[in-house]
Design a protein around this motif. Structure first.
Motif, PDB file in Angstrom:
ATOM      1  N   ILE A  22     132.096  96.164  29.869  1.00 17.13           N
ATOM      2  CA  ILE A  22     132.467  94.711  30.207  1.00 17.13           C
ATOM      3  C   ILE A  22     131.782  93.666  29.058  1.00 17.13           C
ATOM      4  N   THR A  23     132.874  93.126  28.514  1.00 17.47           N
ATOM      5  CA  THR A  23     132.541  92.175  27.425  1.00 17.47           C
ATOM      6  C   THR A  23     133.181  90.393  28.090  1.00 17.47           C
ATOM      7  N   VAL A  24     132.331  89.595  28.076  1.00 18.41           N
ATOM      8  CA  VAL A  24     132.748  88.117  28.103  1.00 18.41           C
ATOM      9  C   VAL A  24     132.727  87.371  26.767  1.00 18.41           C
ATOM     10  N   GLU A  25     133.751  86.976  26.139  1.00 20.30           N
ATOM     11  CA  GLU A  25     133.459  86.311  24.844  1.00 20.30           C
ATOM     12  C   GLU A  25     133.013  85.211  24.935  1.00 20.30           C
ATOM     13  N   ASN A  26     133.531  84.313  25.739  1.00 16.73           N
ATOM     14  CA  ASN A  26     132.695  82.750  25.841  1.00 16.73           C
ATOM     15  C   ASN A  26     131.639  82.697  27.018  1.00 16.73           C
ATOM     16  N   ASP A  27     131.366  83.736  27.428  1.00 16.83           N
ATOM     17  CA  ASP A  27     130.214  83.829  28.433  1.00 16.83           C
ATOM     18  C   ASP A  27     130.508  82.880  29.871  1.00 16.83           C
ATOM     19  N   LYS A  28     132.022  82.644  30.004  1.00 15.70           N
ATOM     20  CA  LYS A  28     132.365  81.767  31.273  1.00 15.70           C
ATOM     21  C   LYS A  28     133.416  82.939  31.970  1.00 15.70           C
ATOM     22  N   VAL A  29     133.189  82.827  33.253  1.00 21.18           N
ATOM     23  CA  VAL A  29     134.052  83.709  34.253  1.00 21.18           C
ATOM     24  C   VAL A  29     134.406  82.848  35.533  1.00 21.18           C
ATOM     25  N   GLN A  30     135.473  83.253  35.964  1.00 20.77           N
ATOM     26  CA  GLN A  30     135.814  82.477  37.423  1.00 20.77           C
ATOM     27  C   GLN A  30     136.132  83.655  38.575  1.00 20.77           C
ATOM     28  N   LEU A  31     136.032  83.283  39.839  1.00 19.02           N
ATOM     29  CA  LEU A  31     136.222  84.065  40.915  1.00 19.02           C
ATOM     30  C   LEU A  31     137.539  83.739  41.400  1.00 19.02           C
ATOM     31  N   LEU A  32     138.477  84.688  41.895  1.00 22.23           N
ATOM     32  CA  LEU A  32     139.530  84.597  42.616  1.00 22.23           C
ATOM     33  C   LEU A  32     139.323  85.124  44.121  1.00 22.23           C
ATOM     34  N   LEU A  33     139.292  84.294  45.155  1.00 28.93           N
ATOM     35  CA  LEU A  33     139.350  84.916  46.406  1.00 28.93           C
ATOM     36  C   LEU A  33     140.674  84.711  47.344  1.00 28.93           C
ATOM     37  N   PHE A  34     141.165  85.966  47.482  1.00 22.22           N
ATOM     38  CA  PHE A  34     142.404  86.037  48.314  1.00 22.22           C
ATOM     39  C   PHE A  34     142.179  86.335  49.697  1.00 22.22           C
ATOM     40  N   GLN A  35     142.917  85.358  50.644  1.00 21.94           N
ATOM     41  CA  GLN A  35     142.739  85.631  51.919  1.00 21.94           C
ATOM     42  C   GLN A  35     144.305  85.966  52.489  1.00 21.94           C
ATOM     43  N   LEU A  36     144.800  87.031  53.163  1.00 15.02           N
ATOM     44  CA  LEU A  36     145.924  87.264  53.571  1.00 15.02           C
ATOM     45  C   LEU A  36     146.163  86.520  54.930  1.00 15.02           C
ATOM     46  N   ASP A  37     147.393  86.032  54.966  1.00 13.98           N
ATOM     47  CA  ASP A  37     147.717  85.152  56.111  1.00 13.98           C
ATOM     48  C   ASP A  37     148.659  85.872  57.111  1.00 13.98           C
ATOM     49  N   GLY A  38     148.238  85.727  58.425  1.00 12.69           N
ATOM     50  CA  GLY A  38     149.146  86.422  59.467  1.00 12.69           C
ATOM     51  C   GLY A  38     148.380  87.795  59.744  1.00 12.69           C
ATOM     52  N   LYS A  39     149.187  88.934  60.453  1.00 15.49           N
ATOM     53  CA  LYS A  39     148.663  89.969  61.133  1.00 15.49           C
ATOM     54  C   LYS A  39     148.751  90.796  59.447  1.00 15.49           C
ATOM     55  N   PHE A  40     147.716  91.561  59.262  1.00 16.13           N
ATOM     56  CA  PHE A  40     147.751  92.538  58.237  1.00 16.13           C
ATOM     57  C   PHE A  40     147.107  93.651  58.394  1.00 16.13           C
TER      58      PHE A  40
END
Length: 518
Positions: A175-193
């Motif tokens: 894994i390489t990160v060119e500009n040394d910056k990352v982000q996190l995405l957090l998904f929460q499912l809605d309703g009954k799953f």
């Protein structure tokens, strides 16, 4: 069988070696002969032998040139070189190309077969090592996805990684990160799953964003978490997130809320994870299916915060008197006001903690310190709903204690009935008739009327309410919903379906929906 190519410009030597050596006895076969390096190279490219026995001095392309060229293109082919006494010094240059065996002419069958035996042993060892490495790579390919998921979980939860740690893991996972910056995405499912839906979201997100963007992904609790390379332009990121949500909704008829962290170095992953969790708390304000960022959470109007003023004295007076109906209604009103203020989690806690302290001071003096030590639990609560449940539960305990202590209405019989209910809360046979006939040996109708008069509730309603409140606390505190266990623990025996019906009637939610509700 190992294939051998014999190369020499002297016909007598070629025929002599060909006929002298018993090739089969050494797991070999003489695949062909050549008169010089050029013929040998052509044979090698078309037949790919395992071992080449070659003279050094030959016309066209000599043995050393042949070794160099073959080593460059086919380094796995082993060489045995033949040389005259005057050529032996030149043969040493072959060592740089991995040649370990060279024989002085004239050579007999024993010297050739000894060299063959050593070369074959070396080839078998190489094959064994290659097979070992192949098997290791196969096993690693199986566990690597799981290792990546586990690493991401540890990265954002219970471990602190420095830049050097990340560099090591980055190399391990390529894994390489060119500009040394990352982000996190957090998904929460809605309703009954179902749990499988979380993997569907993860796979769809990886497809839409692409392997070049998604660095790591995993499921964590009831969320899907992705570590991605920084996409600073929302006009690029948000349409991709919308496409993920739409694709998921098309196939599974479910929506998902997405929390997006600010960009930062990989070493800030824990902080980013807390940010995304905090963003999800604001689903209550922004609605299900939202895309929430830190900008949605931050508030710039201090006047709104300053306007949140609450007089806690009336509430504390009713806690002291044991008026649970008033206290319960007032706490609901208080937390509704707090929710409407849309403060972040930390600021909300700063308002709730003093109220909690005032409430617990209305309890028994010997128990106050125990309540105060539980303030540390506030730090682990990530939603206002969980905090409300904790404060409400504590207030109810203190209220009921004060009610039992100070109220003159409850007779000894009613105290006994309430005690039986507390002790038999898990007993499916618990009923007014059962208490009357098996415990108190009194008339059930009389006990029912007495209980209703002194508590304001029918016996059966009191039992159901207490069971449901205990079940709600159990779900909130453990975070686990096993309906059959809850049914057994709170008096519904082996009838979890009936328990769920009663729970929904009491709360408006099924047990699973209650767990997911904010």
């Amino acid at each position: 069988m190992y294939k051998v190519l014999l190369v020499d410009d002297e016909r007598i030597i070629v025929e002599g070696i060909s006929l002298t050596v018993k090739w089969e006895e050494y797991q070999t076969e003489l695949a062909g002969t050549a008169r010089n390096g050029l013929e040998a190279m052509a044979f090698i490219e078309s037949h790919m032998p395992d071992i080449v026995i070659s003279d050094i001095k030959m016309p066209g392309m000599n043995g050393l040139q042949l070794v160099e060229k073959v080593h460059e293109k086919y380094p796995h082919i082993a060489f045995i070189l033949l040389s005259g006494f005057s050529e032996f010094d030149y043969a040493r240059t072959a060592m740089q190309f991995g040649v370990k065996h060279y024989l002085l002419k004239p050579c007999n069958e024993n010297t050739i077969t000894d060299a063959l035996t050593e070369v074959i042993a070396e080839l078998e060892e190489q094959q064994s090592q290659q097979m070992f490495m192949t098997n290791i790579q196969k096993e690693l390919s199986k566990v690597l996805p799981h290792a990546k998921e586990q690493f991401l979980k540890e990265l954002v939860t219970n471990k602190t990684y420095g830049q050097r740690d990340w560099d090591d893991y980055g190399n391990l996972f390529h894994i390489t990160v060119e500009n040394d910056k990352v982000q996190l995405l957090l998904f929460q499912l809605d309703g009954k799953f179902e749990f499988e839906h979380m993997f569907a979201v993860k796979n769809i997100a990886q497809d839409v964003l692409g392997k070049s963007i998604v660095l790591l992904s995993t499921t964590i609790g009831k969320h899907v978490l992705l570590l991605i390379k920084e996409i600073s332009d929302k006009d690029i990121l948000f349409p991709m997130l919308i496409a993920i949500k739409q694709t998921f909704s098309t196939y599974y008829k479910l929506d998902a809320t997405v929390a997006v962290s600010d960009a930062g170095p990989i070493t800030d992953a824990r902080k980013m994870y807390r940010e995304t969790l905090e963003c999800l708390n604001y689903q209550f304000y922004l609605g299900e299916g939202s895309i929430i960022t830190q900008m949605d959470v931050e508030r710039g109007d201090d006047n709104i915060l300053n306007s949140f003023i609450y007089d806690e004295e009336p509430l504390c007076m009713h806690v002291k008197s044991g008026d649970w109906a008033f206290v319960q209604s007032e706490l609901q009103h208080y937390f509704s006001l707090l929710a409407d203020s849309r403060m972040d989690t930390h600021l909300s806690k700063s308002y709730v903690i003093p109220l909690y302290i005032s409430i617990v001071r209305q309890g028994r003096p010997e128990e106050i310190n125990d309540y105060l030590t539980q303030i540390t639990r506030f730090d682990s609560y990530c939603t206002l709903r969980t905090i409300e449940q904790f404060v409400t539960e504590s207030a109810e305990k203190i209220c009921m204690q004060n009610y039992h202590t100070h109220s003159k209405k409850h007779s000894i019989i009613i105290h006994k009935m309430i005690s039986v209910i507390e002790e038999q809360i898990s007993n499916p046979d618990l009923s007014l008739n059962w208490v009357a006939s098996e415990i108190l040996y009194m008339n059930a109708d009389y006990l029912g009327k007495l209980f209703k008069k002194e508590t304001g509730e029918k016996f059966s309603n009191y039992v159901v309410r207490l069971r449901m409140e205990r079940a709600m606390v159990e779900i909130e505190m453990t975070g686990d919903v096993k309906v059959f266990e809850l049914a057994e623990k709170f008096g519904f025996g082996d009838n979890p379906q009936y328990f769920s019906q009663v729970f929904k009637k009491h709360t408006g939610f099924t047990p699973s929906e209650f767990k997911r509700s904010p």
